[in-house]
Design an enzyme around this catalytic site. Structure first.
Site, PDB file in Angstrom:
ATOM      1  N   HIS A 131       0.681  -1.013  -0.289  1.00  0.00           N
ATOM      2  CA  HIS A 131      -0.308  -0.670  -0.119  1.00  0.00           C
ATOM      3  C   HIS A 131       1.107   0.914  -0.010  1.00  0.00           C
ATOM      4  CE1 HIS A 131      -3.882   1.745   1.900  1.00  0.00           C
ATOM      5  NE2 HIS A 131      -3.537   2.798   0.769  1.00  0.00           N
ATOM      6  N   HIS A 145       1.572   4.859  -2.429  1.00  0.00           N
ATOM      7  CA  HIS A 145       1.235   6.009  -3.281  1.00  0.00           C
ATOM      8  C   HIS A 145       2.610   6.536  -3.832  1.00  0.00           C
ATOM      9  CE1 HIS A 145      -2.896   5.475  -2.010  1.00  0.00           C
ATOM     10  NE2 HIS A 145      -2.208   5.990  -1.259  1.00  0.00           N
ATOM     11  N   ARG A 147       3.215   8.409  -7.033  1.00  0.00           N
ATOM     12  CA  ARG A 147       2.169   9.893  -6.596  1.00  0.00           C
ATOM     13  C   ARG A 147       2.527   9.912  -8.565  1.00  0.00           C
ATOM     14  NH1 ARG A 147      -1.493  10.399  -2.873  1.00  0.00           N
ATOM     15  NH2 ARG A 147      -0.558  11.347  -1.909  1.00  0.00           N
ATOM     16  N   ASN A 150      -4.443   6.482  -7.935  1.00  0.00           N
ATOM     17  CA  ASN A 150      -4.984   7.644  -7.679  1.00  0.00           C
ATOM     18  C   ASN A 150      -3.513   8.927  -7.741  1.00  0.00           C
ATOM     19  OD1 ASN A 150      -4.237   6.781  -4.821  1.00  0.00           O
ATOM     20  ND2 ASN A 150      -4.916   8.294  -3.632  1.00  0.00           N
ATOM     21  N   HIS A 178     -10.770   1.282   0.596  1.00  0.00           N
ATOM     22  CA  HIS A 178     -10.704   2.256   1.240  1.00  0.00           C
ATOM     23  C   HIS A 178     -11.644   2.738   2.266  1.00  0.00           C
ATOM     24  CE1 HIS A 178      -8.847   6.092   2.586  1.00  0.00           C
ATOM     25  NE2 HIS A 178      -9.687   6.439   3.278  1.00  0.00           N
ATOM     26  N   HIS A 185      -6.048  -0.101   5.573  1.00  0.00           N
ATOM     27  CA  HIS A 185      -5.858   0.880   6.761  1.00  0.00           C
ATOM     28  C   HIS A 185      -6.808   1.124   8.075  1.00  0.00           C
ATOM     29  CE1 HIS A 185      -7.910   3.594   4.322  1.00  0.00           C
ATOM     30  NE2 HIS A 185      -6.768   3.971   3.621  1.00  0.00           N
ATOM     31  N   ASP A 240       1.356   2.740   3.610  1.00  0.00           N
ATOM     32  CA  ASP A 240       0.313   4.359   3.003  1.00  0.00           C
ATOM     33  C   ASP A 240       1.566   5.134   2.700  1.00  0.00           C
ATOM     34  OD1 ASP A 240      -2.077   5.060   1.744  1.00  0.00           O
ATOM     35  OD2 ASP A 240      -3.414   5.997   4.171  1.00  0.00           O
ATOM     36  N   HIS A 242       4.201  13.973   0.540  1.00  0.00           N
ATOM     37  CA  HIS A 242       2.942  15.666  -0.409  1.00  0.00           C
ATOM     38  C   HIS A 242       4.631  16.778   0.523  1.00  0.00           C
ATOM     39  CE1 HIS A 242      -0.895  14.850  -0.770  1.00  0.00           C
ATOM     40  NE2 HIS A 242      -0.424  13.848   0.917  1.00  0.00           N
TER      41      HIS A 242
END
Length: 447
Positions: free
Chosen positions: A61, A63, A65, A95, A179, A237, A312, A316
């Site tokens: 899991h 991200h 980007r 995503n 999710h 999660h 997860d 950012h």
């Protein structure tokens, strides 16, 4: 290359035994518990006396980007961070921009990773209200599962149609990773808190907005659908004590339960008391909640209720984390520090070392049907990590490999250090030296 790793404590399949490992090319050719060092000639020898050797972590899991959000992170930077943390395989979420909800977008990600990723990779396919017709066209040997944002607007991928949900659970032959947060409860709570505390209330209200009630309502609905249609469901999660009541413990024997649970590092480390000092750095969805919730999740690591531990990992820019519970971005970078953090829980007596390996290596491979990875077995891919205990070090900006350059763990001291990471036999990390030329492989499933 032929490599010998000797005198290590090998932790694998429920045991911790001193032994030796031989790597031939990309394969484990010998996993030996004999006291004598294997004879033969070797291109490389590592004396791992005092160290633990375990399978490379499979983080199911993350991200990373890319494509479309590379100002935050990219496949190259985050797979480098993964290797520094002993993670040899990652499963990335859909995503991104474009979202991974078409076969073309899925192919693009695989092409990007083939030339950029330093460790092994796979990509979830994202469910939408109207793309279930594509599910039958997914190659089950190349896709780990289907990611469902159920009651969450993350990345504008909310599946909020009951008809679409039922169609997905009825048709899915791959595992569904969901999710689960209830949108109506979240929106109602946000409106109420904003009416009392302004346009962007303090992040301390985040667990009231993304509440335990919102998690339970959505998770219980997903579990009911999975059981009604016989679909394999892995709830991402899990963050509350009450949700854990929805899952059957798995003792490692026999078939997996139809419905299983994932815990992630943030909910195992932090509580709502930490908002006072860490603020939006620990803002994530679902929200970090109470100490009772954290402690229940920790207990569930050992009783079999939690099947897998992941990160997860969601980087950012630090500027994106400015604001309160409405404006600040949700998510934090974790992939580099998940293994040291979990080893810290081992030292605290929260779980055993073999159980950690079960949660982070074996069970992810079993759940998703990963081919020849996740275990130290003769003939398997040489994905492994060597970690040394009793080496104190502190998370500082200078050690952070993620592109975003920050961590909510800055200032935290760990007592385990990742010394070596091997991925498909490549010595990706050698006592702090990183092989930037190393490339991972696309993971195969159900083969």
């Amino acid at each position: 290359m032929r490599t010998l790793i000797s005198n290590a404590t090998i932790v694998n399949e429920g045991v911790s035994v001193t032994g030796h490992i031989v790597i031939d090319g990309d394969t484990l050719s010998q996993v030996s518990f004999d006291s004598d060092t294997p004879h033969g000639s070797y291109d490389r020898r590592i004396d791992a006396m005092g160290c633990v050797v375990m399978p490379g972590v499979i983080d199911t899991h993350v991200h990373f980007r890319e494509p479309g959000l590379t100002q935050k992170a990219d496949i190259a930077s985050e797979s480098r961070a993964a290797a520094f943390g002993g993670v040899t395989t990652f499963f990335d979420m859909p995503n991104t921009v474009p979202q991974t909800v078409t076969l073309e977008a899925l192919d693009e990600k695989n092409h990007l990773a083939a030339v950029k990723s330093h460790v092994n990779y796979a990509f979830f396919f994202g469910a939408t209200n109207d793309n279930t017709a594509l599910l039958d066209r997914l190659d089950p040997h190349l896709v780990p599962g289907i990611k469902l944002f159920m009651g969450s607007s993350t990345g504008n991928m909310l599946v909020d149609s009951d008809e679409a949900l039922r169609r997905l659970f009825a048709q899915a032959t791959l595992p569904i990773m969901a999710h689960c947060e209830d949108t109506a409860l979240i929106n109602g709570a946000m409106a109420d808190i904003m009416s009392r505390y302004g346009d962007d209330p303090s992040v301390t209200f985040h667990p009231q907005v993304r509440s335990a009630e919102a998690c339970y309502a959505s998770t219980s609905h997903a579990v009911a659908l999975a059981r009604e249609y016989g679909a394999r469901l892995h709830v991402a999660h899990v963050s509350t004590q009450r949700e854990l009541e929805l899952f059957e413990p798995y003792d490692g024997n026999g078939a997996l339960p139809l419905v299983t649970a994932e815990a992630v590092i943030a909910h195992l480390l932090f509580t709502d008391a930490d908002y006072a000092t860490l603020g939006t750095r620990i803002k994530c969805n679902p929200a970090v909640k109470t100490a009772a919730d954290r402690d229940a999740l920790r207990h569930a690591l050992s009783d079999g209720t939690v099947l897998t531990v992941a990160t997860d990992h969601a980087p950012h820019r630090i500027s994106d984390k400015e604001g309160g519970c409405r404006r600040a971005a949700s998510g934090m970078p974790m992939v580099q520090f998940s293994l040291p953090a979990m080893l810290g829980l081992v030292d605290e007596g929260i779980l055993s070392l073999p159980r950690l390996v079960q949660l982070m290596c074996h069970n992810p491979a079993i759940l998703f049907g990963v081919s020849k990875r996740g275990f130290l077995r003769q003939g398997y891919k040489a994905d492994l990590v060597v970690v040394r205990p009793h080496v104190a070090w502190t998370v500082t900006p200078s050690v952070i490999q993620s592109k975003c350059g920050w961590s909510p763990l800055e200032g935290r001291c760990f007592d385990w250090r990742v010394e070596h990471t091997f991925c498909n036999g490549h010595h990706v990390l050698d006592d702090g030296r990183f092989d930037d030329t190393s490339r991972g492989e696309q993971v195969l499933f159900r083969c």
